[in-house]
Design a protein around this motif. Structure first.
Motif, PDB file in Angstrom:
ATOM      1  N   ARG A  53       0.449  -1.449   0.074  1.00  0.00           N
ATOM      2  CA  ARG A  53      -0.192  -0.243  -0.431  1.00  0.00           C
ATOM      3  C   ARG A  53       0.677   1.130  -0.243  1.00  0.00           C
ATOM      4  O   ARG A  53       0.627   2.592  -0.525  1.00  0.00           O
ATOM      5  CB  ARG A  53      -0.964  -0.158   0.720  1.00  0.00           C
ATOM      6  N   GLU A  54       1.982   0.926   0.382  1.00  0.00           N
ATOM      7  CA  GLU A  54       2.693   2.600   0.795  1.00  0.00           C
ATOM      8  C   GLU A  54       4.507   1.961   0.159  1.00  0.00           C
ATOM      9  O   GLU A  54       4.833   1.265   0.436  1.00  0.00           O
ATOM     10  CB  GLU A  54       3.118   2.766   2.041  1.00  0.00           C
ATOM     11  N   LEU A  55       5.180   3.525  -0.326  1.00  0.00           N
ATOM     12  CA  LEU A  55       6.340   3.665  -0.789  1.00  0.00           C
ATOM     13  C   LEU A  55       7.663   3.171   0.282  1.00  0.00           C
ATOM     14  O   LEU A  55       8.230   2.155   0.131  1.00  0.00           O
ATOM     15  CB  LEU A  55       6.587   4.180  -1.017  1.00  0.00           C
ATOM     16  N   HIS A  56       7.237   3.025   0.964  1.00  0.00           N
ATOM     17  CA  HIS A  56       8.023   2.697   2.345  1.00  0.00           C
ATOM     18  C   HIS A  56       7.413   0.990   2.771  1.00  0.00           C
ATOM     19  O   HIS A  56       8.811   0.335   3.747  1.00  0.00           O
ATOM     20  CB  HIS A  56       7.901   3.494   3.609  1.00  0.00           C
ATOM     21  N   LEU A  63      12.235  -1.676  -4.121  1.00  0.00           N
ATOM     22  CA  LEU A  63      12.051   0.298  -3.926  1.00  0.00           C
ATOM     23  C   LEU A  63      13.248   0.722  -4.735  1.00  0.00           C
ATOM     24  O   LEU A  63      13.100   1.738  -6.046  1.00  0.00           O
ATOM     25  CB  LEU A  63      12.685   0.581  -2.907  1.00  0.00           C
ATOM     26  N   ILE A  67      12.163   3.279  -7.577  1.00  0.00           N
ATOM     27  CA  ILE A  67      12.406   4.724  -8.483  1.00  0.00           C
ATOM     28  C   ILE A  67      12.690   4.832  -9.178  1.00  0.00           C
ATOM     29  O   ILE A  67      12.577   6.094 -10.199  1.00  0.00           O
ATOM     30  CB  ILE A  67      13.502   4.844  -7.138  1.00  0.00           C
ATOM     31  N   VAL A  71      11.499   7.427 -12.235  1.00  0.00           N
ATOM     32  CA  VAL A  71      12.651   8.678 -13.117  1.00  0.00           C
ATOM     33  C   VAL A  71      12.533   8.816 -14.441  1.00  0.00           C
ATOM     34  O   VAL A  71      12.613   9.798 -14.744  1.00  0.00           O
ATOM     35  CB  VAL A  71      13.810   8.363 -12.008  1.00  0.00           C
ATOM     36  N   ASN A  87       4.380  15.751 -12.183  1.00  0.00           N
ATOM     37  CA  ASN A  87       3.656  15.903 -10.948  1.00  0.00           C
ATOM     38  C   ASN A  87       3.810  14.194 -10.715  1.00  0.00           C
ATOM     39  O   ASN A  87       3.662  13.090 -11.164  1.00  0.00           O
ATOM     40  CB  ASN A  87       2.086  16.386 -10.331  1.00  0.00           C
ATOM     41  N   VAL A  88       4.598  14.100  -9.313  1.00  0.00           N
ATOM     42  CA  VAL A  88       4.802  12.632  -9.080  1.00  0.00           C
ATOM     43  C   VAL A  88       4.053  12.784  -7.606  1.00  0.00           C
ATOM     44  O   VAL A  88       4.484  13.530  -6.853  1.00  0.00           O
ATOM     45  CB  VAL A  88       6.278  12.412  -9.394  1.00  0.00           C
ATOM     46  N   ALA A  89       3.025  11.126  -7.470  1.00  0.00           N
ATOM     47  CA  ALA A  89       2.260  11.432  -6.087  1.00  0.00           C
ATOM     48  C   ALA A  89       2.010  10.284  -6.082  1.00  0.00           C
ATOM     49  O   ALA A  89       1.707   9.064  -6.981  1.00  0.00           O
ATOM     50  CB  ALA A  89       1.760  12.490  -5.908  1.00  0.00           C
ATOM     51  N   ALA A  90       2.443   9.210  -4.539  1.00  0.00           N
ATOM     52  CA  ALA A  90       1.870   8.192  -4.379  1.00  0.00           C
ATOM     53  C   ALA A  90       1.136   8.948  -2.984  1.00  0.00           C
ATOM     54  O   ALA A  90       0.714   8.975  -2.195  1.00  0.00           O
ATOM     55  CB  ALA A  90       2.975   7.287  -4.147  1.00  0.00           C
ATOM     56  N   LEU A  91      -0.412   8.495  -3.518  1.00  0.00           N
ATOM     57  CA  LEU A  91      -1.788   8.993  -2.790  1.00  0.00           C
ATOM     58  C   LEU A  91      -2.076   7.990  -1.883  1.00  0.00           C
ATOM     59  O   LEU A  91      -1.685   7.524  -0.858  1.00  0.00           O
ATOM     60  CB  LEU A  91      -2.454  10.202  -3.190  1.00  0.00           C
ATOM     61  N   GLY A  92      -3.140   7.174  -2.439  1.00  0.00           N
ATOM     62  CA  GLY A  92      -3.966   6.277  -2.341  1.00  0.00           C
ATOM     63  C   GLY A  92      -5.034   5.747  -1.546  1.00  0.00           C
ATOM     64  O   GLY A  92      -5.209   5.158  -0.848  1.00  0.00           O
ATOM     65  N   ASN A  93      -5.570   7.242  -0.952  1.00  0.00           N
ATOM     66  CA  ASN A  93      -6.970   7.282  -0.231  1.00  0.00           C
ATOM     67  C   ASN A  93      -7.945   6.375  -0.571  1.00  0.00           C
ATOM     68  O   ASN A  93      -8.989   6.214  -0.011  1.00  0.00           O
ATOM     69  CB  ASN A  93      -6.822   8.905   0.014  1.00  0.00           C
ATOM     70  N   GLN A  94      -7.944   6.453  -2.352  1.00  0.00           N
ATOM     71  CA  GLN A  94      -9.483   5.972  -1.989  1.00  0.00           C
ATOM     72  C   GLN A  94      -9.015   4.609  -3.267  1.00  0.00           C
ATOM     73  O   GLN A  94      -9.608   4.058  -2.795  1.00  0.00           O
ATOM     74  CB  GLN A  94      -9.568   6.986  -3.867  1.00  0.00           C
TER      75      GLN A  94
ATOM     76  N   LYS B  85      -3.072   6.450   6.227  1.00  0.00           N
ATOM     77  CA  LYS B  85      -2.399   5.991   4.803  1.00  0.00           C
ATOM     78  C   LYS B  85      -1.515   7.240   4.846  1.00  0.00           C
ATOM     79  O   LYS B  85      -1.857   8.961   6.130  1.00  0.00           O
ATOM     80  CB  LYS B  85      -3.638   6.522   3.713  1.00  0.00           C
ATOM     81  N   ASN B  87       0.594  10.413   2.632  1.00  0.00           N
ATOM     82  CA  ASN B  87       0.514  10.644   1.203  1.00  0.00           C
ATOM     83  C   ASN B  87       1.680  11.221   0.953  1.00  0.00           C
ATOM     84  O   ASN B  87       2.218  12.022   1.830  1.00  0.00           O
ATOM     85  CB  ASN B  87      -0.376  11.571   0.966  1.00  0.00           C
ATOM     86  N   VAL B  88       2.610  10.868  -0.171  1.00  0.00           N
ATOM     87  CA  VAL B  88       3.514  11.050  -0.933  1.00  0.00           C
ATOM     88  C   VAL B  88       3.958  12.187  -1.692  1.00  0.00           C
ATOM     89  O   VAL B  88       2.913  10.585  -2.986  1.00  0.00           O
ATOM     90  CB  VAL B  88       5.121  10.462  -0.769  1.00  0.00           C
ATOM     91  N   ALA B  90       5.620  15.050  -4.881  1.00  0.00           N
ATOM     92  CA  ALA B  90       6.614  16.158  -5.320  1.00  0.00           C
ATOM     93  C   ALA B  90       5.959  16.380  -6.226  1.00  0.00           C
ATOM     94  O   ALA B  90       5.533  16.019  -7.758  1.00  0.00           O
ATOM     95  CB  ALA B  90       7.718  15.585  -6.215  1.00  0.00           C
ATOM     96  N   TRP B 112     -10.129  13.988   3.549  1.00  0.00           N
ATOM     97  CA  TRP B 112     -10.844  12.495   3.357  1.00  0.00           C
ATOM     98  C   TRP B 112     -11.593  12.459   2.405  1.00  0.00           C
ATOM     99  O   TRP B 112     -12.566  12.862   3.131  1.00  0.00           O
ATOM    100  CB  TRP B 112     -10.475  11.778   4.221  1.00  0.00           C
TER     101      TRP B 112
END
Lengths: 143, 143
Positions: A53-56, A63, A67, A71, A87-94, B85, B87-88, B90, B112
């Protein structure tokens, strides 16, 4: 590529991502999807690993590969579309399945300077636009 | 750390980032800023390198260090705030100096499931909240 242990075994794309996008290519780690919204050149990279679910949460060896693909695609979008900003984003709320938005933004796009999410209704490509853009992306980004 | 060639020589933080945030710490590559918006635990990492606008513009040796700091802070925020969650992102449409948002999101936060940008007016911390949170962040994230 079997020796690089592709992580796609058992991977299933989230149904909402599947519904909203068109698959353009499969890189070693990420599936590359075109968001079906003609307001912006908008790709989504989905690491083909189940239950992340998360980048980390990505194991370090994955990873760095993810990445690297982010890039690489960002650079190719910069070159192809010549946007004012990426714009680069990992959100994932939905959609919780890890996915990374890479969006080419222009000072004259309809959401500028705000982020694209939820600002304007999606404007789907017509069949001709979609066919043409898919070919351009496949030729320029992955040839 | 001189042998790791810290990239901060000549680095000047963008005035808008300076105005909107409180500096929490300086890592080897990134300055860690707290967004002054009590609606969400919201950190911003700014690689201390002058004249970089995009993630993909970072030289590879710097990129891997910056990603490592993003992942490290994300994990620590996950542990500290236990959000639903992270959110990350740039983005940089309004402030072009490369900066990475790391935001702890909750299903009961006021934006949210939407992204935080532009959804709600900023709610600044009062002095007491700010002092307390700064101490917690400094103790938990950088001790």
């Amino acid at each position: 590529m079997a020796n690089r242990n592709p992580p796609s075994k058992g991977f299933v794309l989230d149904p909402k991502l599947d519904e909203d996008t068109i698959e353009i290519n499969r890189l070693h780690f990420c599936r590359v999807l075109l968001m079906n919204d003609s307001n912006y050149p908008w790709l989504i990279l989905v690491p083909q690993i189940q239950n992340i679910r998360e980048l980390h949460e990505l194991p370090p060896k994955y990873l760095s590969e993810v990445i690297s693909e982010i890039v690489s695609i960002s650079k190719e979008m910069q070159e192809l579309f010549k946007p004012d900003k990426i714009n680069v984003a990992a959100l994932g709320n939905q959609v919780s399945q890890l996915h990374i938005h890479i969006i080419a933004r222009f000072k004259n796009d309809i959401a500028w300077p705000f982020p694209v999410w939820g600002v304007n209704p999606i404007k789907k490509y017509n069949d001709e636009e979609l066919k043409k853009l898919t070919l351009v992306l496949q030729a320029k980004l992955f040839s």
